[in-house]
Design a protein around this motif. Structure first.
Motif, PDB file in Angstrom:
ATOM      1  N   ALA A 187       0.838  -1.211   0.000  1.00  0.00           N
ATOM      2  CA  ALA A 187       0.000   0.000   0.000  1.00  0.00           C
ATOM      3  C   ALA A 187       0.865   1.250   0.000  1.00  0.00           C
ATOM      4  CB  ALA A 187      -0.932  -0.009   1.217  1.00  0.00           C
ATOM      5  N   LEU A 188       1.977   1.201   0.743  1.00  0.00           N
ATOM      6  CA  LEU A 188       2.917   2.324   0.709  1.00  0.00           C
ATOM      7  C   LEU A 188       3.490   2.478  -0.701  1.00  0.00           C
ATOM      8  CD1 LEU A 188       4.948   4.196   2.729  1.00  0.00           C
ATOM      9  CD2 LEU A 188       6.528   2.582   1.678  1.00  0.00           C
ATOM     10  N   ALA A 189       3.880   1.366  -1.326  1.00  0.00           N
ATOM     11  CA  ALA A 189       4.429   1.433  -2.683  1.00  0.00           C
ATOM     12  C   ALA A 189       3.417   2.019  -3.657  1.00  0.00           C
ATOM     13  CB  ALA A 189       4.858   0.038  -3.133  1.00  0.00           C
ATOM     14  N   LEU A 190       2.158   1.608  -3.526  1.00  0.00           N
ATOM     15  CA  LEU A 190       1.103   2.147  -4.393  1.00  0.00           C
ATOM     16  C   LEU A 190       0.971   3.649  -4.218  1.00  0.00           C
ATOM     17  CD1 LEU A 190      -1.184   1.206  -6.367  1.00  0.00           C
ATOM     18  CD2 LEU A 190      -2.702   1.224  -4.370  1.00  0.00           C
ATOM     19  N   GLU A 191       1.071   4.130  -2.984  1.00  0.00           N
ATOM     20  CA  GLU A 191       0.938   5.562  -2.720  1.00  0.00           C
ATOM     21  C   GLU A 191       2.136   6.338  -3.253  1.00  0.00           C
ATOM     22  OE1 GLU A 191      -1.153   8.925  -1.408  1.00  0.00           O
ATOM     23  OE2 GLU A 191      -1.765   6.847  -1.748  1.00  0.00           O
ATOM     24  N   THR A 192       3.341   5.779  -3.150  1.00  0.00           N
ATOM     25  CA  THR A 192       4.496   6.489  -3.710  1.00  0.00           C
ATOM     26  C   THR A 192       4.358   6.639  -5.219  1.00  0.00           C
ATOM     27  OG1 THR A 192       5.822   4.472  -3.984  1.00  0.00           O
ATOM     28  CG2 THR A 192       6.018   5.636  -1.892  1.00  0.00           C
ATOM     29  N   ALA A 195      -4.407   6.552   2.041  1.00  0.00           N
ATOM     30  CA  ALA A 195      -3.522   5.637   1.317  1.00  0.00           C
ATOM     31  C   ALA A 195      -3.985   4.190   1.483  1.00  0.00           C
ATOM     32  CB  ALA A 195      -2.087   5.800   1.803  1.00  0.00           C
ATOM     33  N   LEU A 196      -4.364   3.815   2.687  1.00  0.00           N
ATOM     34  CA  LEU A 196      -4.832   2.449   2.934  1.00  0.00           C
ATOM     35  C   LEU A 196      -6.138   2.189   2.190  1.00  0.00           C
ATOM     36  CD1 LEU A 196      -4.443  -0.213   4.455  1.00  0.00           C
ATOM     37  CD2 LEU A 196      -5.679   0.805   6.380  1.00  0.00           C
ATOM     38  N   ALA A 197      -7.035   3.164   2.160  1.00  0.00           N
ATOM     39  CA  ALA A 197      -8.319   2.999   1.473  1.00  0.00           C
ATOM     40  C   ALA A 197      -8.116   2.832  -0.035  1.00  0.00           C
ATOM     41  CB  ALA A 197      -9.219   4.199   1.751  1.00  0.00           C
ATOM     42  N   ARG A 198      -7.150   3.552  -0.596  1.00  0.00           N
ATOM     43  CA  ARG A 198      -6.895   3.415  -2.027  1.00  0.00           C
ATOM     44  C   ARG A 198      -6.380   2.018  -2.359  1.00  0.00           C
ATOM     45  NH1 ARG A 198      -6.173   9.172  -1.913  1.00  0.00           N
ATOM     46  NH2 ARG A 198      -4.176   9.034  -0.820  1.00  0.00           N
ATOM     47  N   TYR A 199      -5.567   1.467  -1.493  1.00  0.00           N
ATOM     48  CA  TYR A 199      -5.079   0.101  -1.691  1.00  0.00           C
ATOM     49  C   TYR A 199      -6.244  -0.893  -1.604  1.00  0.00           C
ATOM     50  CZ  TYR A 199      -2.419  -4.173  -0.570  1.00  0.00           C
ATOM     51  OH  TYR A 199      -1.903  -5.442  -0.537  1.00  0.00           O
ATOM     52  N   ARG A 200      -7.108  -0.720  -0.625  1.00  0.00           N
ATOM     53  CA  ARG A 200      -8.300  -1.579  -0.495  1.00  0.00           C
ATOM     54  C   ARG A 200      -9.169  -1.480  -1.746  1.00  0.00           C
ATOM     55  NH1 ARG A 200     -12.147   1.286   3.108  1.00  0.00           N
ATOM     56  NH2 ARG A 200     -12.448   2.351   1.110  1.00  0.00           N
ATOM     57  N   ASP A 201      -9.408  -0.257  -2.219  1.00  0.00           N
ATOM     58  CA  ASP A 201     -10.294  -0.059  -3.369  1.00  0.00           C
ATOM     59  C   ASP A 201      -9.708  -0.639  -4.649  1.00  0.00           C
ATOM     60  OD1 ASP A 201     -11.989   1.207  -1.643  1.00  0.00           O
ATOM     61  OD2 ASP A 201     -11.474   3.235  -2.280  1.00  0.00           O
ATOM     62  N   ARG A 202      -8.391  -0.754  -4.724  1.00  0.00           N
ATOM     63  CA  ARG A 202      -7.737  -1.375  -5.881  1.00  0.00           C
ATOM     64  C   ARG A 202      -8.304  -2.779  -6.110  1.00  0.00           C
ATOM     65  NH1 ARG A 202      -2.720  -2.036  -8.466  1.00  0.00           N
ATOM     66  NH2 ARG A 202      -1.839  -4.139  -8.360  1.00  0.00           N
ATOM     67  N   TYR A 203      -8.499  -3.526  -5.035  1.00  0.00           N
ATOM     68  CA  TYR A 203      -8.979  -4.900  -5.166  1.00  0.00           C
ATOM     69  C   TYR A 203     -10.502  -5.000  -5.160  1.00  0.00           C
ATOM     70  CZ  TYR A 203      -4.098  -5.932  -4.731  1.00  0.00           C
ATOM     71  OH  TYR A 203      -2.755  -5.964  -4.964  1.00  0.00           O
ATOM     72  N   ARG A 204     -11.155  -4.107  -4.475  1.00  0.00           N
ATOM     73  CA  ARG A 204     -12.624  -4.108  -4.525  1.00  0.00           C
ATOM     74  C   ARG A 204     -13.111  -3.782  -5.932  1.00  0.00           C
ATOM     75  NH1 ARG A 204     -16.050  -1.840   0.460  1.00  0.00           N
ATOM     76  NH2 ARG A 204     -17.575  -2.810  -0.916  1.00  0.00           N
ATOM     77  N   ALA A 205     -12.377  -2.941  -6.648  1.00  0.00           N
ATOM     78  CA  ALA A 205     -12.782  -2.580  -8.006  1.00  0.00           C
ATOM     79  C   ALA A 205     -12.477  -3.691  -9.009  1.00  0.00           C
ATOM     80  CB  ALA A 205     -12.081  -1.289  -8.433  1.00  0.00           C
ATOM     81  N   PHE A 206     -11.438  -4.483  -8.743  1.00  0.00           N
ATOM     82  CA  PHE A 206     -11.016  -5.489  -9.718  1.00  0.00           C
ATOM     83  C   PHE A 206     -11.811  -6.787  -9.604  1.00  0.00           C
ATOM     84  CE2 PHE A 206      -8.099  -9.037 -10.880  1.00  0.00           C
ATOM     85  CZ  PHE A 206      -7.977  -8.751 -12.233  1.00  0.00           C
ATOM     86  N   PHE A 207     -12.049  -7.253  -8.392  1.00  0.00           N
ATOM     87  CA  PHE A 207     -12.747  -8.522  -8.200  1.00  0.00           C
ATOM     88  C   PHE A 207     -14.259  -8.304  -8.099  1.00  0.00           C
ATOM     89  CE2 PHE A 207      -8.497  -9.502  -6.558  1.00  0.00           C
ATOM     90  CZ  PHE A 207      -8.252 -10.748  -7.129  1.00  0.00           C
ATOM     91  N   PRO A 208     -15.068  -9.179  -8.714  1.00  0.00           N
ATOM     92  CA  PRO A 208     -16.526  -9.083  -8.567  1.00  0.00           C
ATOM     93  C   PRO A 208     -16.941  -9.220  -7.103  1.00  0.00           C
ATOM     94  CG  PRO A 208     -15.955 -10.534 -10.389  1.00  0.00           C
ATOM     95  CD  PRO A 208     -14.669 -10.233  -9.674  1.00  0.00           C
ATOM     96  N   ALA A 209     -18.010  -8.537  -6.737  1.00  0.00           N
ATOM     97  CA  ALA A 209     -18.411  -8.440  -5.331  1.00  0.00           C
ATOM     98  C   ALA A 209     -18.770  -9.780  -4.703  1.00  0.00           C
ATOM     99  CB  ALA A 209     -19.581  -7.477  -5.194  1.00  0.00           C
ATOM    100  N   ASP A 210     -19.187 -10.761  -5.490  1.00  0.00           N
ATOM    101  CA  ASP A 210     -19.624 -12.039  -4.927  1.00  0.00           C
ATOM    102  C   ASP A 210     -18.681 -13.188  -5.266  1.00  0.00           C
ATOM    103  OD1 ASP A 210     -20.083 -12.125  -7.620  1.00  0.00           O
ATOM    104  OD2 ASP A 210     -22.114 -12.966  -7.466  1.00  0.00           O
TER     105      ASP A 210
END
Length: 474
Positions: free
Chosen positions: A81-86, A150-165
């Protein structure tokens, strides 16, 4: 003599050797090397949950402020997540973490805006290091800019990519311990449809090693899964760049097996792995398998070379399970951007999704890969000089054949990192000097666990006997 040393990923050593002046000096040397190379103007600082990390991160912030950098405080978050933010900020980064090592130790991981630093960068930091440097004022006075998203953006990276179910129907135990991703992982699994039970939360740091498992961790996992309640158990090391997964029976999956599942699920064409990864990869149907020395900087360099050579779908993973996404991937119309640093969350989600996609349990999915069995251990208190002398002798054909005479003849040899020897009947034995400690490591592979353990016992005993030879002493 200081314990601080660059290893396979970042600087590590005893907390007593890192706190205060040394952490300030190493951070300052990093900032000088970045400034000399054009610089990024800002630094993102993150940390894990071990006891010393907050204070060390304040010292790093002081060094950054003294270097004239804008200091962005991302707080406690996973290293990826730190790497993603940098990358998002176009900034350099410092993660204060000792990864999986005990709480009396800690470390620093350094990032450019483009990703992890290289081995060349490590040498430049050491060259620029001045251990006489000290904070000019209280470490509490550095002005920082908080970045709680920064942590929320990392979380959203995977919530957006994988289907919700995509994980619907799974009941997953999240062994939270002291992982910096403990709450994030529970939240993500639930958001993707799994039923989640959080277990084993600890406010005291737990040194989870995803490759060399402590007996108390394997016992806890077996006892947890013996209830038959869960389809899987998942956790990470301290800074969440290495995953640990166990199937419904409580058996821990090898990190390279999790990586293979992940690469297959993401439809990766070229995989880059260290020489310690299992030989199953060459049989797994990838367009290309590239092997490197052990350590994420080498895997990253291999991925970059593969891209330059024209590969359009590239990922890397290590025997410890850390997964590095070297190119963007697209599944079902959703794009997951490249993140070329070790990540624990992606392989956990992808491996579970792969099992769901095949409508099988994790144990069944793993068995279909025909990955064989591995074993590893180490001989402690072996100096680099003695290890080097032994490995040099293994490079001599006559000596090697004599050394192996009771277990077989070498079929192929890889000398990228130590000496990895392919034997007959699908067996391998690999000796290498540790990059983090004065020890010689031995890795074996065979079709059965018993054969892998037998080969390991032989390898350790044979190497120990050779290391007693006076000609191998410094």
């Amino acid at each position: 003599m200081s314990s601080l040393k660059f290893g396979t990923s970042g600087l590590r050593g005893l907390v007593t050797d890192l706190e205060g002046g040394p952490s300030y000096a190493y951070a300052s040397a990093f900032f000088r090397t970045i400034a000399a190379d054009g610089g990024e103007g800002a630094v993102v600082i993150g940390r894990d949950l071990r006891a010393s990390s907050l204070g060390i991160s304040a010292t790093v912030a002081e060094a950054a402020s003294a270097a004239g950098l804008r200091v962005i405080n991302a707080g406690a978050l996973p290293t990826p997540a730190l790497a993603l933010e940098t990358m998002r900020q176009g900034a350099c980064g410092v993660m204060v973490t000792g990864s999986h090592i005990p709480d009396d130790r800690n470390g620093l991981k350094f990032y450019r805006a483009s990703g992890e630093i290289t081995k060349t960068d490590e040498a430049a930091i050491i060259s620029a290091l001045d251990l006489k440097e000290q904070p000019a004022r209280s470490v509490q006075t550095a002005s920082t800019i908080p970045e709680p998203e920064a942590l929320a953006r990392y979380r959203d990276r995977y919530r957006a990519f994988f289907p919700a179910d995509i994980l619907a129907g799974l009941h997953v135990a999240v062994y939270q311990q002291s992982s910096v991703a403990r709450d994030l992982l529970s939240e993500l699994l639930a958001a993707l449809g799994a039923r989640v039970s959080a277990i084993g939360r600890s406010e005291k740091f737990v040194p989870i090693d995803t490759e060399a498992h402590r007996p108390e961790d394997t016992a806890f996992i077996r006892e947890t899964m013996a209830s038959g309640t869960f389809d899987a158990l998942v956790t990470t090391d301290g800074d969440a760049d290495r995953p640990l997964m166990a199937d419904e029976s409580g058996r821990i999956l090898r990190g390279d097996v999790v990586g293979l599942m992940t690469a297959r699920y993401l439809k990766i064409g070229t995989v880059v792995v260290p020489v310690t990864a299992g030989s199953v990869l060459e049989r797994a149907g990838f367009r290309q398998v590239i092997r490197t020395k052990v350590g994420s900087p080498f895997v990253i360099a291999g991925m970059e070379q593969a891209r330059r050579d024209g590969a359009d779908s590239v990922a890397g993973f290590e025997a410890n399970g850390g997964f590095l996404l070297g190119s963007d991937v697209c599944l079902a119309g959703q794009v997951l951007p490249a993140l070329p640093t070790r990540d624990a969350v992606l392989p956990i989600l992808a491996a579970l999704a792969d099992a769901c996609a095949h409508n099988v349990r994790l144990s069944t999915l793993a068995s279909t890969l025909d990955a064989g069995e591995t074993a590893s251990d180490r001989i402690p208190e072996i100096s680099a000089q003695r290890s080097g002398a032994f490995l040099a002798r293994l490079s001599e054909a006559a000596y090697l054949n004599t050394f192996l005479r009771t277990v077989g003849a070498p079929q192929a040899i890889d000398r990228q990192d130590g000496v990895r020897i392919e034997l007959d009947q699908g067996r391998t034995i690999h000796f290498r000097a540790s990059g983090n400690a004065p020890e010689l490591r031995c890795y074996t592979e065979a079709h059965s666990a018993a054969d892998a353990e037998d080969l390991l016992r032989w390898g350790l005993a044979a190497a120990a006997a050779e290391l007693q030879d006076g000609s191998l002493r410094p």
